[in-house]
Scaffold this motif. Sequence first.
Motif, PDB file in Angstrom:
ATOM      1  N   ILE A  85       1.000  -1.117   0.106  1.00  0.00           N
ATOM      2  CA  ILE A  85       0.033  -0.100  -0.040  1.00  0.00           C
ATOM      3  C   ILE A  85       0.794   1.296   0.105  1.00  0.00           C
ATOM      4  CG2 ILE A  85      -0.379   0.284   2.517  1.00  0.00           C
ATOM      5  CD1 ILE A  85      -3.375   0.790   1.896  1.00  0.00           C
ATOM      6  N   HIS A  92       5.165  -2.426  -6.361  1.00  0.00           N
ATOM      7  CA  HIS A  92       3.568  -2.408  -6.027  1.00  0.00           C
ATOM      8  C   HIS A  92       3.105  -3.452  -6.766  1.00  0.00           C
ATOM      9  CE1 HIS A  92      -0.564  -1.195  -6.869  1.00  0.00           C
ATOM     10  NE2 HIS A  92      -0.552  -1.321  -5.552  1.00  0.00           N
ATOM     11  N   ARG A  96       1.011  -6.718  -5.896  1.00  0.00           N
ATOM     12  CA  ARG A  96      -0.541  -6.668  -6.283  1.00  0.00           C
ATOM     13  C   ARG A  96      -1.109  -7.830  -7.097  1.00  0.00           C
ATOM     14  NH1 ARG A  96      -4.737  -2.726  -5.542  1.00  0.00           N
ATOM     15  NH2 ARG A  96      -6.485  -3.519  -6.927  1.00  0.00           N
ATOM     16  N   ILE A 147      -9.922 -13.695   7.572  1.00  0.00           N
ATOM     17  CA  ILE A 147      -8.433 -13.464   6.875  1.00  0.00           C
ATOM     18  C   ILE A 147      -7.682 -14.841   7.623  1.00  0.00           C
ATOM     19  CG2 ILE A 147      -6.546 -12.009   7.301  1.00  0.00           C
ATOM     20  CD1 ILE A 147      -8.779 -10.867   5.592  1.00  0.00           C
ATOM     21  N   ALA A 243      -5.322  -5.004   7.062  1.00  0.00           N
ATOM     22  CA  ALA A 243      -6.322  -4.192   6.078  1.00  0.00           C
ATOM     23  C   ALA A 243      -7.562  -4.961   6.088  1.00  0.00           C
ATOM     24  CB  ALA A 243      -5.709  -4.446   4.560  1.00  0.00           C
ATOM     25  N   THR A 247     -10.830  -2.664   9.132  1.00  0.00           N
ATOM     26  CA  THR A 247     -11.870  -1.906   8.275  1.00  0.00           C
ATOM     27  C   THR A 247     -13.049  -2.595   8.316  1.00  0.00           C
ATOM     28  OG1 THR A 247     -10.864  -3.068   6.491  1.00  0.00           O
ATOM     29  CG2 THR A 247     -10.041  -0.824   6.775  1.00  0.00           C
ATOM     30  N   LEU A 290     -12.210   3.754   6.385  1.00  0.00           N
ATOM     31  CA  LEU A 290     -10.788   4.654   6.418  1.00  0.00           C
ATOM     32  C   LEU A 290     -11.061   5.968   6.039  1.00  0.00           C
ATOM     33  CD1 LEU A 290      -7.808   4.293   6.337  1.00  0.00           C
ATOM     34  CD2 LEU A 290      -8.005   3.186   3.987  1.00  0.00           C
ATOM     35  N   ARG A 295      -0.922  10.970  -0.467  1.00  0.00           N
ATOM     36  CA  ARG A 295      -0.160  10.730  -1.657  1.00  0.00           C
ATOM     37  C   ARG A 295       0.916  11.845  -1.735  1.00  0.00           C
ATOM     38  NH1 ARG A 295      -2.336   6.743  -1.570  1.00  0.00           N
ATOM     39  NH2 ARG A 295      -3.600   5.664  -3.089  1.00  0.00           N
ATOM     40  N   ALA A 345     -15.211   4.706  -0.517  1.00  0.00           N
ATOM     41  CA  ALA A 345     -14.716   4.259   0.745  1.00  0.00           C
ATOM     42  C   ALA A 345     -13.393   3.313   0.344  1.00  0.00           C
ATOM     43  CB  ALA A 345     -15.740   3.487   1.457  1.00  0.00           C
ATOM     44  N   PHE A 346     -13.498   2.647  -0.791  1.00  0.00           N
ATOM     45  CA  PHE A 346     -12.533   2.012  -1.263  1.00  0.00           C
ATOM     46  C   PHE A 346     -11.356   2.507  -2.117  1.00  0.00           C
ATOM     47  CE2 PHE A 346     -16.256  -1.212  -0.770  1.00  0.00           C
ATOM     48  CZ  PHE A 346     -15.496  -1.618   0.621  1.00  0.00           C
ATOM     49  N   ILE A 347     -11.626   3.661  -2.477  1.00  0.00           N
ATOM     50  CA  ILE A 347     -10.918   4.765  -3.439  1.00  0.00           C
ATOM     51  C   ILE A 347     -11.018   4.188  -4.612  1.00  0.00           C
ATOM     52  CG2 ILE A 347      -9.528   5.521  -1.419  1.00  0.00           C
ATOM     53  CD1 ILE A 347      -7.037   4.147  -3.260  1.00  0.00           C
ATOM     54  N   HIS A 351      -4.383   1.738  -6.521  1.00  0.00           N
ATOM     55  CA  HIS A 351      -4.450   0.955  -5.084  1.00  0.00           C
ATOM     56  C   HIS A 351      -5.779   0.849  -4.694  1.00  0.00           C
ATOM     57  CE1 HIS A 351      -0.193   1.712  -4.113  1.00  0.00           C
ATOM     58  NE2 HIS A 351      -0.051   2.537  -4.697  1.00  0.00           N
ATOM     59  N   CYS A 353      -9.012  -0.752  -3.259  1.00  0.00           N
ATOM     60  CA  CYS A 353      -8.878  -1.742  -2.122  1.00  0.00           C
ATOM     61  C   CYS A 353      -9.093  -3.229  -2.924  1.00  0.00           C
ATOM     62  CB  CYS A 353     -10.165  -1.667  -1.287  1.00  0.00           C
ATOM     63  SG  CYS A 353     -10.202  -2.915   0.116  1.00  0.00           S
ATOM     64  N   GLY A 355      -9.845  -5.876  -1.463  1.00  0.00           N
ATOM     65  CA  GLY A 355     -10.721  -6.802  -0.582  1.00  0.00           C
ATOM     66  C   GLY A 355     -12.163  -6.049  -0.551  1.00  0.00           C
TER      67      GLY A 355
HETATM   68  C1  HEM Z   1     -15.173  -2.135   4.482  1.00  0.00           C
HETATM   69  C2  HEM Z   1     -13.657  -2.711   4.611  1.00  0.00           C
HETATM   70  C3  HEM Z   1     -12.658  -1.867   3.916  1.00  0.00           C
HETATM   71  C4  HEM Z   1     -12.298  -0.601   3.533  1.00  0.00           C
HETATM   72  C5  HEM Z   1     -13.239   0.513   3.772  1.00  0.00           C
HETATM   73  C6  HEM Z   1     -11.087  -0.630   2.935  1.00  0.00           C
HETATM   74  C7  HEM Z   1     -10.495   0.475   2.274  1.00  0.00           C
HETATM   75  C8  HEM Z   1      -9.239   0.473   1.531  1.00  0.00           C
HETATM   76  C9  HEM Z   1      -8.518   1.813   0.961  1.00  0.00           C
HETATM   77  C10 HEM Z   1      -9.243   3.083   1.057  1.00  0.00           C
HETATM   78  C11 HEM Z   1      -7.322   1.499   0.421  1.00  0.00           C
HETATM   79  C12 HEM Z   1      -6.550   2.458  -0.271  1.00  0.00           C
HETATM   80  C13 HEM Z   1      -5.678   2.799   0.467  1.00  0.00           C
HETATM   81  C14 HEM Z   1      -4.552   3.729  -0.281  1.00  0.00           C
HETATM   82  O1  HEM Z   1      -3.803   3.408  -1.115  1.00  0.00           O
HETATM   83  O2  HEM Z   1      -4.371   5.172   0.094  1.00  0.00           O
HETATM   84  C15 HEM Z   1      -7.439  -0.083   0.633  1.00  0.00           C
HETATM   85  C16 HEM Z   1      -6.494  -0.895   0.079  1.00  0.00           C
HETATM   86  C17 HEM Z   1      -6.179  -2.126   0.319  1.00  0.00           C
HETATM   87  N1  HEM Z   1      -7.139  -2.928   1.098  1.00  0.00           N
HETATM   88 FE1  HEM Z   1      -8.910  -2.673   1.759  1.00  0.00          FE
HETATM   89  N2  HEM Z   1     -10.585  -1.755   2.805  1.00  0.00           N
HETATM   90  C18 HEM Z   1     -11.483  -2.742   3.226  1.00  0.00           C
HETATM   91  C19 HEM Z   1     -11.445  -4.242   3.447  1.00  0.00           C
HETATM   92  C20 HEM Z   1     -10.339  -5.020   3.139  1.00  0.00           C
HETATM   93  C21 HEM Z   1     -10.248  -6.166   3.043  1.00  0.00           C
HETATM   94  C22 HEM Z   1     -11.413  -7.038   3.503  1.00  0.00           C
HETATM   95  C23 HEM Z   1      -9.207  -6.850   2.495  1.00  0.00           C
HETATM   96  C24 HEM Z   1      -8.321  -8.022   2.247  1.00  0.00           C
HETATM   97  C25 HEM Z   1      -8.744  -9.152   2.861  1.00  0.00           C
HETATM   98  C26 HEM Z   1      -8.634  -5.495   1.961  1.00  0.00           C
HETATM   99  C27 HEM Z   1      -7.168  -5.287   1.293  1.00  0.00           C
HETATM  100  C28 HEM Z   1      -6.558  -4.160   0.823  1.00  0.00           C
HETATM  101  C29 HEM Z   1      -5.529  -4.288   0.219  1.00  0.00           C
HETATM  102  C30 HEM Z   1      -4.393  -5.589  -0.250  1.00  0.00           C
HETATM  103  C31 HEM Z   1      -5.125  -2.941  -0.097  1.00  0.00           C
HETATM  104  C32 HEM Z   1      -3.965  -2.203  -0.903  1.00  0.00           C
HETATM  105  C33 HEM Z   1      -3.864  -2.355  -2.295  1.00  0.00           C
HETATM  106  C34 HEM Z   1      -2.953  -1.756  -2.922  1.00  0.00           C
HETATM  107  O3  HEM Z   1      -2.097  -0.850  -2.476  1.00  0.00           O
HETATM  108  O4  HEM Z   1      -2.769  -1.858  -4.183  1.00  0.00           O
HETATM  109  N3  HEM Z   1      -9.056  -4.668   2.153  1.00  0.00           N
HETATM  110  N4  HEM Z   1      -8.487  -0.675   1.259  1.00  0.00           N
END
Ligand code: HEM
Length: 402
Positions: A85, A92, A96, A147, A243, A247, A290, A295, A345-347, A351, A353, A355
């Motif tokens: 991340i 990355h 990824r 997880i 992660a 969240t 989150l 950046r 919320a997941f942007i 990057h 999310c 998940g």
């Molecule tokens: C409601 C639940 C969740 C929210 C709100 C959330 C939110 C986010 C956000 C905003 C990012 C991007 C952050 C950035 O680059 O600044 C992110 C990245 C990521 N999330 Fe989630 N997430 C959630 C659940 C999950 C789950 C369940 C998993 C895996 C089991 C997960 C795995 C990841 C991973 C691996 C990244 C990194 C992606 C990258 O950098 O390419 N997330 N998440």
Amino acid sequence: MLTEMHRFDLNAIGPDFIENPHPTLHWLRQHSPVHRNADGSVYLTRHDDVLKVYQSRDMLSDKKVEFGKKFGQCPLQKHHTTSLIFNDPPYHTVVRKLISGAFTPRKLAIFEPLIDRIVDRLLDRVEDMGELDLIEDFAKILPTEIISFMLGIPEEHRARLRGYSLAILGALDPVVPPERLEAGNRAVEEFGAILDDLINRRRANPDGAHEGEVLEALIFGEHEGRRLTQEELIQNCIFLLNAGHETTTSFVGNSMGLLFDNPDQHRLLRDDPDLIVTAVEEFLRVESPLQIGNRLAGEDIRLATETLPKGTYIHTSIAAANRDPAVFPDPDRMDITRKPNRQIAFITGIHVCLGATLARVEGRIAIGKLVRRFPKIRANGPRTRVPLARFRGYATLPVSVT
Ligand code: HEM
């Protein structure tokens, strides 16, 4: 009020902001959408500006300089600078690609019945308890189980995972007291040792994967001839655990808190369970788990009102973007039927999310079943917030289900 708000600094926020950031965010979005902090960084609160930053390939996530200054040489610095991340291509991309292989729709299909089973089992316990803390006794167990199953974490370590996660993620807040740093460092070391052992055992037993095991894909997977080193594996597994469960715990807790605060919406969902699909998008919008991203501008970036020069350190307010009246009519009102809902919320961008699909499935099943099975579920005493600005969730949420 006005001068006070002009002096707002993200690096000097206090408990009021953590308790309820929205009055401040509304003011900033309206009067200072590209707000300068004393250290020269900017805080963006408009949806279109935040989106632009996430969609630009020139905005960098690598935090080696920033975390070097913040943490010095220590386990927290090692962890946060190795997880995908906080890195840019090409590293990355390698990590990824390997993780994505473990999150394919086919693999996720394996997890859906598992989530169903875990939720049903937990809800049997909830029913027996009658009165409980929804965070401790329900919300945090579900993602930990999922997880842990994905990574093959043995039962005996699972209870400690949320503590590790909060300690490690807590060190990312804008203001970090020394005892939190210490707890974060300890968590990386203890958690790292558990994973080191687990990875060594899986290497020695390459054919021993449970169905859909993510660890297997990470250890033995390759992208363009490159495999992850032991250190990269450990730190990215720690990240995945963090992660994936902090969240999601907050997502479930925040959603139920919102339903308790909006009884008409609670009733609507109870009467029409199919609304869960749009409801989860609305929960994620109104109380994004989150709230803040970062950046570094690798090139100049043109926003709606001004151009930020290369080298600017940017804080994005996901929380403020998700309540921008330019995109969401009546943004403070929770409307579980809201459509369209361009919540971020997941942007978005490279990057985005990994998940997101899993989290949505977990949310739909967990919240949907809670509301259906316990029509009388209600708040049962005062709740407390996790004392962090970046992550928004409840530390405790007492409820009664009978
Ligand atoms: C409601 C639940 C969740 C929210 C709100 C959330 C939110 C986010 C956000 C905003 C990012 C991007 C952050 C950035 O680059 O600044 C992110 C990245 C990521 N999330 Fe989630 N997430 C959630 C659940 C999950 C789950 C369940 C998993 C895996 C089991 C997960 C795995 C990841 C991973 C691996 C990244 C990194 C992606 C990258 O950098 O390419 N997330 N998440």
